[in-house]
Write a protein that holds these residues in place. Sequence first.
Motif, mmCIF file in Angstrom:
data_model
loop_
_atom_site.group_PDB
_atom_site.id
_atom_site.type_symbol
_atom_site.label_atom_id
_atom_site.label_comp_id
_atom_site.label_asym_id
_atom_site.label_seq_id
_atom_site.Cartn_x
_atom_site.Cartn_y
_atom_site.Cartn_z
ATOM 1 N N VAL A 121 0.815 -1.201 0.000
ATOM 2 C CA VAL A 121 0.000 0.000 0.000
ATOM 3 C C VAL A 121 0.856 1.263 0.000
ATOM 4 C CG1 VAL A 121 -0.278 0.431 2.484
ATOM 5 C CG2 VAL A 121 -2.195 0.856 0.934
ATOM 6 N N THR A 122 2.116 1.134 0.440
ATOM 7 C CA THR A 122 2.996 2.304 0.468
ATOM 8 C C THR A 122 3.964 2.352 -0.715
ATOM 9 O OG1 THR A 122 4.531 1.095 1.920
ATOM 10 C CG2 THR A 122 2.883 2.501 2.975
ATOM 11 N N SER A 123 3.914 1.332 -1.584
ATOM 12 C CA SER A 123 4.807 1.309 -2.743
ATOM 13 C C SER A 123 4.465 2.443 -3.710
ATOM 14 C CB SER A 123 4.702 -0.029 -3.465
ATOM 15 O OG SER A 123 5.156 -1.088 -2.645
ATOM 16 N N LYS A 124 5.486 3.013 -4.323
ATOM 17 C CA LYS A 124 5.276 4.114 -5.264
ATOM 18 C C LYS A 124 4.449 3.678 -6.455
ATOM 19 C CE LYS A 124 7.776 7.595 -7.955
ATOM 20 N NZ LYS A 124 9.116 8.119 -8.337
ATOM 21 N N ASP A 125 4.782 2.521 -7.027
ATOM 22 C CA ASP A 125 4.018 1.967 -8.153
ATOM 23 C C ASP A 125 3.287 0.717 -7.686
ATOM 24 O OD1 ASP A 125 4.983 3.914 -10.002
ATOM 25 O OD2 ASP A 125 6.889 2.826 -10.076
ATOM 26 N N SER A 126 2.371 0.889 -6.763
ATOM 27 C CA SER A 126 1.679 -0.239 -6.153
ATOM 28 C C SER A 126 0.854 -1.008 -7.180
ATOM 29 C CB SER A 126 0.762 0.251 -5.026
ATOM 30 O OG SER A 126 0.026 -0.825 -4.479
ATOM 31 N N ILE A 127 0.813 -2.306 -7.001
ATOM 32 C CA ILE A 127 -0.028 -3.139 -7.874
ATOM 33 C C ILE A 127 -1.492 -3.069 -7.463
ATOM 34 C CG2 ILE A 127 1.892 -4.719 -8.333
ATOM 35 C CD1 ILE A 127 0.510 -6.731 -6.459
ATOM 36 N N LEU A 128 -1.780 -2.427 -6.334
ATOM 37 C CA LEU A 128 -3.167 -2.289 -5.868
ATOM 38 C C LEU A 128 -3.819 -1.142 -6.626
ATOM 39 C CD1 LEU A 128 -2.607 -2.629 -1.999
ATOM 40 C CD2 LEU A 128 -2.899 -4.426 -3.708
ATOM 41 N N GLN A 129 -4.657 -1.492 -7.592
ATOM 42 C CA GLN A 129 -5.239 -0.502 -8.483
ATOM 43 C C GLN A 129 -6.734 -0.760 -8.677
ATOM 44 O OE1 GLN A 129 -3.499 2.031 -9.754
ATOM 45 N NE2 GLN A 129 -1.470 1.358 -9.073
ATOM 46 N N LEU A 130 -7.443 0.256 -9.190
ATOM 47 C CA LEU A 130 -8.841 0.082 -9.577
ATOM 48 C C LEU A 130 -8.869 -0.750 -10.853
ATOM 49 C CD1 LEU A 130 -11.878 0.807 -9.266
ATOM 50 C CD2 LEU A 130 -11.427 2.802 -10.704
ATOM 51 N N TYR A 145 -1.417 -13.328 -10.836
ATOM 52 C CA TYR A 145 -0.053 -13.468 -11.368
ATOM 53 C C TYR A 145 0.802 -12.267 -11.004
ATOM 54 C CZ TYR A 145 -0.764 -10.009 -15.092
ATOM 55 O OH TYR A 145 -0.974 -8.841 -15.780
ATOM 56 N N MET A 146 0.181 -11.076 -10.909
ATOM 57 C CA MET A 146 0.930 -9.858 -10.631
ATOM 58 C C MET A 146 1.454 -9.840 -9.190
ATOM 59 S SD MET A 146 -0.185 -5.915 -11.493
ATOM 60 C CE MET A 146 -0.420 -6.330 -13.239
ATOM 61 N N LEU A 147 0.673 -10.396 -8.264
ATOM 62 C CA LEU A 147 1.146 -10.475 -6.880
ATOM 63 C C LEU A 147 2.350 -11.408 -6.788
ATOM 64 C CD1 LEU A 147 0.977 -9.827 -3.891
ATOM 65 C CD2 LEU A 147 -0.735 -11.641 -3.643
ATOM 66 N N ILE A 148 2.293 -12.535 -7.499
ATOM 67 C CA ILE A 148 3.435 -13.458 -7.478
ATOM 68 C C ILE A 148 4.658 -12.792 -8.119
ATOM 69 C CG2 ILE A 148 4.308 -15.663 -8.332
ATOM 70 C CD1 ILE A 148 1.545 -16.824 -7.990
ATOM 71 N N ASP A 149 4.449 -12.050 -9.220
ATOM 72 C CA ASP A 149 5.558 -11.304 -9.827
ATOM 73 C C ASP A 149 6.191 -10.365 -8.799
ATOM 74 O OD1 ASP A 149 5.092 -12.525 -12.243
ATOM 75 O OD2 ASP A 149 4.021 -10.819 -13.127
ATOM 76 N N TRP A 150 5.345 -9.634 -8.091
ATOM 77 C CA TRP A 150 5.826 -8.661 -7.097
ATOM 78 C C TRP A 150 6.601 -9.364 -5.980
ATOM 79 C CZ3 TRP A 150 5.257 -7.798 -1.900
ATOM 80 C CH2 TRP A 150 5.626 -6.533 -1.418
ATOM 81 N N LEU A 151 6.094 -10.497 -5.508
ATOM 82 C CA LEU A 151 6.779 -11.243 -4.448
ATOM 83 C C LEU A 151 8.162 -11.696 -4.899
ATOM 84 C CD1 LEU A 151 3.766 -13.416 -3.193
ATOM 85 C CD2 LEU A 151 4.863 -11.556 -1.931
ATOM 86 N N LEU A 152 8.265 -12.139 -6.152
ATOM 87 C CA LEU A 152 9.554 -12.552 -6.695
ATOM 88 C C LEU A 152 10.514 -11.370 -6.798
ATOM 89 C CD1 LEU A 152 8.459 -15.048 -9.512
ATOM 90 C CD2 LEU A 152 9.987 -15.582 -7.589
ATOM 91 N N GLN A 153 10.012 -10.249 -7.320
ATOM 92 C CA GLN A 153 10.852 -9.071 -7.520
ATOM 93 C C GLN A 153 11.374 -8.496 -6.208
ATOM 94 O OE1 GLN A 153 8.284 -6.488 -9.742
ATOM 95 N NE2 GLN A 153 8.249 -7.833 -11.536
ATOM 96 N N ASN A 154 10.612 -8.680 -5.137
ATOM 97 C CA ASN A 154 10.992 -8.105 -3.841
ATOM 98 C C ASN A 154 11.630 -9.131 -2.901
ATOM 99 O OD1 ASN A 154 9.841 -5.100 -3.500
ATOM 100 N ND2 ASN A 154 8.459 -6.271 -4.812
#
Length: 394
Positions: A121-130, A145-154
């Motif tokens: 929720v505090t990420s600059k380019d958060s994946i949490l979007q409308l 799939y985008m959450l798993i991508d984010w988990l891998l990247q971080n």
Amino acid sequence: MMTRHQKAEVMIAGEQLRLRVHDSKLIKDRRHHLRTYPNCFVAQELIDWLIAHKEVPDRETAVQLMQHLMDHDIIHHVCDKWPVFKDAKYLYRFRTDDGTFPFHTEVKIFMRGQRLYEHLVTSKDSILQLRQEKGVAYERSFPGYMLIDWLLQNGEIESRRQGLDLCKALLEHGIIQHVSLKHHFFDSGLLYQFCINIRRRRRLSELLHETESEEVECITHQSQEDPAESPFTLDKAPSLEGNSDFLSVQPPMDLKVPTNGQCGSLTKQQHSSCGYPLTASITAALAVRCNPTSVLKRHVTCEELLSLGAPYVKKVLTILGDALGWGFVVRGKSPCYVQAVDPGSPAAAAGIKVRQFVCRVNGRSVLHLDYRTLSKLVMTGPRVVTLEVMEPLD
């Protein structure tokens, strides 16, 4: 037992209270009987603080609130001498401050989800979007799939398989959910959301006024009831049970039963959370429903039950629910008691009797709960229920 959502709300509210009380300097090392107790607070002082900060209207409500936190292992007496919270100069402590908080699997997964949510929720380019799924807009949602991508990247996971397992666990423990509650978690374009606004400031009174409809929450578009800072809006689904307290019966869908706020109502129910339907004859339930007079001869307090030499005998009874449920009615508040037992039911076979006071359910103290909360604790728990009861000697 309580839903996972409700458990999470208690944990969040308890942690928010702990931080505020620390800021107010009420938590500190204290000396009593030649012994120093670190990071504790005085019950009376905390109650004064709760009233001064308008968290509760009176001392009685404050005691109920703190007892609620005790029952959920948020706070405890420094020596574990008192199982109840007393408005006195007794010392209590938040379990997080002394390392005694029970970090079982469910808590660990919740805390992992809480940390991930804060990061997202505090990420600059958060994946949490409308985003939209099937023409319906969902705020702060994300494709699986985008959450798993984010988990891998971080660096949160080492592989997509590990990420899938983590996300499935988050869903199964009520941290995330499919936006329309129709799917489990998949590494795909299906949309998901966090179920709980972890950052929202909880009013402690919310913990004492859980309504029957506070069960499953799903997320749609922004509504007037939901504050702008919330990551989601709440579209509440029907409760599992309404106000019913007969733990084995269900009236036919076309049967209209008169309601009464003190006794509950036997409304239709689909299934208990343990997976089997609650359908049976309603004769006994209607008898209780239409004749709500208490079976108790007089009012009994929790203090009386717990006092030395009280004319009560304690029993531990195990009920194996069948396809119809358990078969007993609870009434009252602090303490609850057995109002009726369905003859031939699992409860009757286990030795449950009218006028027994329910002290513990599956090891958890329930003396200070009301009958609605206790009923949910049984109905949404495991099929095998262990009750600790106290019954009069006469």
